[in-house]
Design a protein around this motif. Structure first.
Motif, PDB file in Angstrom:
ATOM      1  N   ASN A 155       0.847  -1.193   0.000  1.00 15.17           N
ATOM      2  CA  ASN A 155       0.000   0.000   0.000  1.00 15.17           C
ATOM      3  C   ASN A 155       0.880   1.241   0.000  1.00 15.17           C
ATOM      4  O   ASN A 155       1.838   1.332   0.765  1.00 15.17           O
ATOM      5  N   GLY A 156       0.561   2.168  -0.888  1.00 15.54           N
ATOM      6  CA  GLY A 156       1.317   3.417  -0.956  1.00 15.54           C
ATOM      7  C   GLY A 156       2.611   3.312  -1.739  1.00 15.54           C
ATOM      8  O   GLY A 156       3.397   4.268  -1.782  1.00 15.54           O
ATOM      9  N   ALA A 157       2.847   2.169  -2.395  1.00 19.62           N
ATOM     10  CA  ALA A 157       4.112   1.993  -3.132  1.00 19.62           C
ATOM     11  C   ALA A 157       4.183   2.858  -4.383  1.00 19.62           C
ATOM     12  O   ALA A 157       5.277   3.128  -4.894  1.00 19.62           O
ATOM     13  N   GLY A 158       3.031   3.269  -4.908  1.00 20.25           N
ATOM     14  CA  GLY A 158       3.038   4.110  -6.112  1.00 20.25           C
ATOM     15  C   GLY A 158       2.435   3.428  -7.330  1.00 20.25           C
ATOM     16  O   GLY A 158       2.611   3.888  -8.468  1.00 20.25           O
ATOM     17  N   LYS A 159       1.686   2.357  -7.110  1.00 20.43           N
ATOM     18  CA  LYS A 159       1.109   1.618  -8.242  1.00 20.43           C
ATOM     19  C   LYS A 159       0.064   2.456  -8.980  1.00 20.43           C
ATOM     20  O   LYS A 159       0.108   2.576 -10.210  1.00 20.43           O
ATOM     21  N   SER A 160      -0.872   3.040  -8.211  1.00 23.58           N
ATOM     22  CA  SER A 160      -1.899   3.858  -8.870  1.00 23.58           C
ATOM     23  C   SER A 160      -1.276   5.113  -9.477  1.00 23.58           C
ATOM     24  O   SER A 160      -1.726   5.595 -10.520  1.00 23.58           O
ATOM     25  N   THR A 161      -0.232   5.617  -8.841  1.00 22.07           N
ATOM     26  CA  THR A 161       0.474   6.784  -9.393  1.00 22.07           C
ATOM     27  C   THR A 161       1.080   6.436 -10.754  1.00 22.07           C
ATOM     28  O   THR A 161       1.090   7.260 -11.673  1.00 22.07           O
ATOM     29  N   THR A 162       1.562   5.198 -10.877  1.00 22.29           N
ATOM     30  CA  THR A 162       2.110   4.745 -12.166  1.00 22.29           C
ATOM     31  C   THR A 162       1.024   4.799 -13.245  1.00 22.29           C
ATOM     32  O   THR A 162       1.264   5.272 -14.371  1.00 22.29           O
TER      33      THR A 162
HETATM   34  N1  LIG Z   1      -3.015  13.115  -5.065  1.00 27.64           N
HETATM   35  C1  LIG Z   1      -2.117  12.857  -4.122  1.00 27.64           C
HETATM   36  N2  LIG Z   1      -1.602  13.834  -3.357  1.00 27.64           N
HETATM   37  C2  LIG Z   1      -0.688  13.588  -2.412  1.00 27.64           C
HETATM   38  N3  LIG Z   1      -0.189  12.360  -2.157  1.00 27.64           N
HETATM   39  C3  LIG Z   1      -0.647  11.345  -2.880  1.00 27.64           C
HETATM   40  C4  LIG Z   1      -1.637  11.534  -3.902  1.00 27.64           C
HETATM   41  N4  LIG Z   1      -1.899  10.334  -4.479  1.00 27.64           N
HETATM   42  C5  LIG Z   1      -1.117   9.437  -3.846  1.00 27.64           C
HETATM   43  N5  LIG Z   1      -0.368  10.043  -2.891  1.00 27.64           N
HETATM   44  C6  LIG Z   1       0.627   9.391  -2.038  1.00 27.64           C
HETATM   45  O1  LIG Z   1       1.565   8.755  -2.887  1.00 27.64           O
HETATM   46  C7  LIG Z   1       1.925   7.471  -2.396  1.00 27.64           C
HETATM   47  C8  LIG Z   1       1.617   6.424  -3.459  1.00 27.64           C
HETATM   48  O2  LIG Z   1       0.223   6.364  -3.637  1.00 27.64           O
HETATM   49  P1  LIG Z   1      -0.456   5.364  -4.660  1.00 27.64           P
HETATM   50  O3  LIG Z   1      -1.927   5.617  -4.602  1.00 27.64           O
HETATM   51  O4  LIG Z   1       0.195   5.464  -5.986  1.00 27.64           O
HETATM   52  O5  LIG Z   1      -0.104   3.952  -4.010  1.00 27.64           O
HETATM   53  P2  LIG Z   1      -0.591   2.492  -4.363  1.00 27.64           P
HETATM   54  O6  LIG Z   1       0.623   1.667  -4.594  1.00 27.64           O
HETATM   55  O7  LIG Z   1      -1.613   2.534  -5.435  1.00 27.64           O
HETATM   56  O8  LIG Z   1      -1.251   2.027  -2.979  1.00 27.64           O
HETATM   57  P3  LIG Z   1      -2.539   1.102  -2.671  1.00 27.64           P
HETATM   58  O9  LIG Z   1      -2.053  -0.316  -2.738  1.00 27.64           O
HETATM   59  O10 LIG Z   1      -2.896   1.472  -1.263  1.00 27.64           O
HETATM   60  O11 LIG Z   1      -3.611   1.434  -3.653  1.00 27.64           O
HETATM   61  C9  LIG Z   1       1.157   7.308  -1.090  1.00 27.64           C
HETATM   62  O12 LIG Z   1       2.016   7.671  -0.042  1.00 27.64           O
HETATM   63  C10 LIG Z   1       0.014   8.275  -1.211  1.00 27.64           C
HETATM   64  O13 LIG Z   1      -0.380   8.740   0.039  1.00 27.64           O
END
Ligand SMILES: Nc1ncnc2c1ncn2[C@@H]1O[C@H](COP(=O)(O)OP(=O)(O)OP(=O)(O)O)[C@@H](O)[C@H]1O
Ligand SMILES: [Mg+2]
Length: 245
Positions: A44-51
Motif C-alpha cells: 500500500n502506498g508503493a506508487g502503483k496507482s500513481t504509475t
Molecule cells: N493526489 C495525491 N496527493 C498527495 N499524495 C498522494 C496523492 N496520491 C497518492 N499520494 C501518495 O503517494 C503514495 C503512493 O500512492 P499510490 O496511490 O500510488 O499507491 P498504491 O501503490 O496505489 O497504494 P494502494 O495499494 O494502497 O492502492 C502514497 O504515499 C500516497 O499517500
C-alpha cells in the motif's frame, strides 16, 4: 495502431514523481508489449496507482519519459487516452442507464460506432448474462459492473488496458471469469497492465510480475515456457518486504 512493431505499447523510463516533497516514483522503468499481461505488485502506498496516473496523463512526472503506443500522455493526453482503456477499482458508469446504454454512450463520446454489431459481441465476450444487458446498472454487483467496463474496453478495441486492483471484492468464480477475459485480451494483442494485491490471480494469468518498491521495479519475474510462477515463493517474497498484501 502499432501492431507488429517491437516498440512496447506501454513504456516508462526513469520516471520520477513527487507529491509535494514526498517522492513516490524514483526512476521507474517498466514496459509492456502488446499481447502481454503484466502484474504490478507492491505494498500500500508503493506508487502503483500513481504509475497508472502517469500513463493516463493525470500527473506530469518531474523527469523521465512515459509513452503509450509512442505517444506522450502529458503533451497529448487525448491522443494517448484514445489508445487506452482504464478500469479503476470502483467502476463509475451511469446507474440510471442500462449496460448497453452505458457502452453506447461512452463509445459515442469516443467517436466510435455504437451499433449492436459492436456492442453485443463485447457484452457476449465478457460473459454478462444477456438478460442483464438492458437492465439499469443501479442493481449491478461489483463483478457485473466490471464486466461492463471491460466490455466497453473490448468494444473500443484499444491496444492498451490498465486495470487497478481488478479482482478486489470479486468472488473466486468471478476471478476465474476475469482471468478468462484477460486471456481474450491477450489473444487480441492488447497490452495489459494490472495493478493487484491478488497473488493467485497474478500467478494464474500474468506473463510478467514486477514488484514496485521504493519507487522502482525492484524485481521482475517472467513466466517461463510452460512454467508458471511459484505462488508460495512470491508470497514469501511479498510479505518479506514488510509491506501489506
Ligand atoms: N493526489 C495525491 N496527493 C498527495 N499524495 C498522494 C496523492 N496520491 C497518492 N499520494 C501518495 O503517494 C503514495 C503512493 O500512492 P499510490 O496511490 O500510488 O499507491 P498504491 O501503490 O496505489 O497504494 P494502494 O495499494 O494502497 O492502492 C502514497 O504515499 C500516497 O499517500
Ligand atoms: Mg492504488
Amino acid at each position: 495502431m502499432a501492431q507488429g512493431t517491437a516498440e512496447p505499447a506501454i513504456e516508462l523510463a526513469g520516471v520520477q514523481h513527487s507529491y509535494g516533497t514526498a517522492p513516490v516514483l524514483r526512476g521507474l522503468d517498466l514496459s509492456v508489449q502488446r499481447g502481454e499481461i503484466y502484474a504490478l505488485l507492491g505494498g500500500n502506498g508503493a506508487g502503483k496507482s500513481t504509475t497508472l496516473s502517469a500513463l493516463l496523463g493525470f500527473i506530469a512526472p518531474s523527469s523521465g519519459s512515459v509513452r503509450v503506443c509512442g505517444i506522450d500522455p502529458v503533451s497529448d493526453p487525448r491522443g494517448a487516452r484514445a489508445q487506452m482503456a482504464y478500469v479503476p477499482e470502483n467502476v463509475s458508469l451511469y446507474d440510471h442507464l442500462t449496460a448497453r446504454e452505458n457502452i453506447a454512450y461512452f463509445l459515442a463520446l469516443a467517436g466510435h460506432d455504437t451499433g449492436a454489431s459492436v456492442i453485443e459481441p463485447a457484452l457476449g465476450a465478457v460473459g454478462l448474462d444477456s438478460q442483464a444487458w438492458d437492465r439499469r446498472m443501479s442493481g449491478f454487483s461489483k463483478g457485473m459492473r466490471q464486466k461492463v467496463a471491460i466490455a466497453l474496453a473490448l468494444a473500443r478495441d484499444v491496444p492498451v488496458l490498465l486495470l487497478d486492483e481488478p479482482t478486489s471484492g470479486l468472488d473466486p468464480r468471478a476471478v476465474l471469469e476475469f482471468n478468462g477475459l484477460l486471456d481474450t485480451a491477450r489473444e487480441r494483442q492488447v497490452a495489459v497492465l494490472m495493478v493487484t494485491h491478488d497473488l493467485v490471480s497474478a500467478v494464474d494469468i500474468a506473463d510478467r510480475i514486477g514488484f514496485l518498491t521504493a519507487g522502482r521495479i525492484e524485481e521482475e519475474q517472467q513466466a517461463g515456457e510452460g512454467a508458471r510462477f511459484d505462488l508460495n515463493a512470491l508470497h514469501d517474497r511479498y510479505a518479506g518486504t514488510g509491506q501489506a498484501i
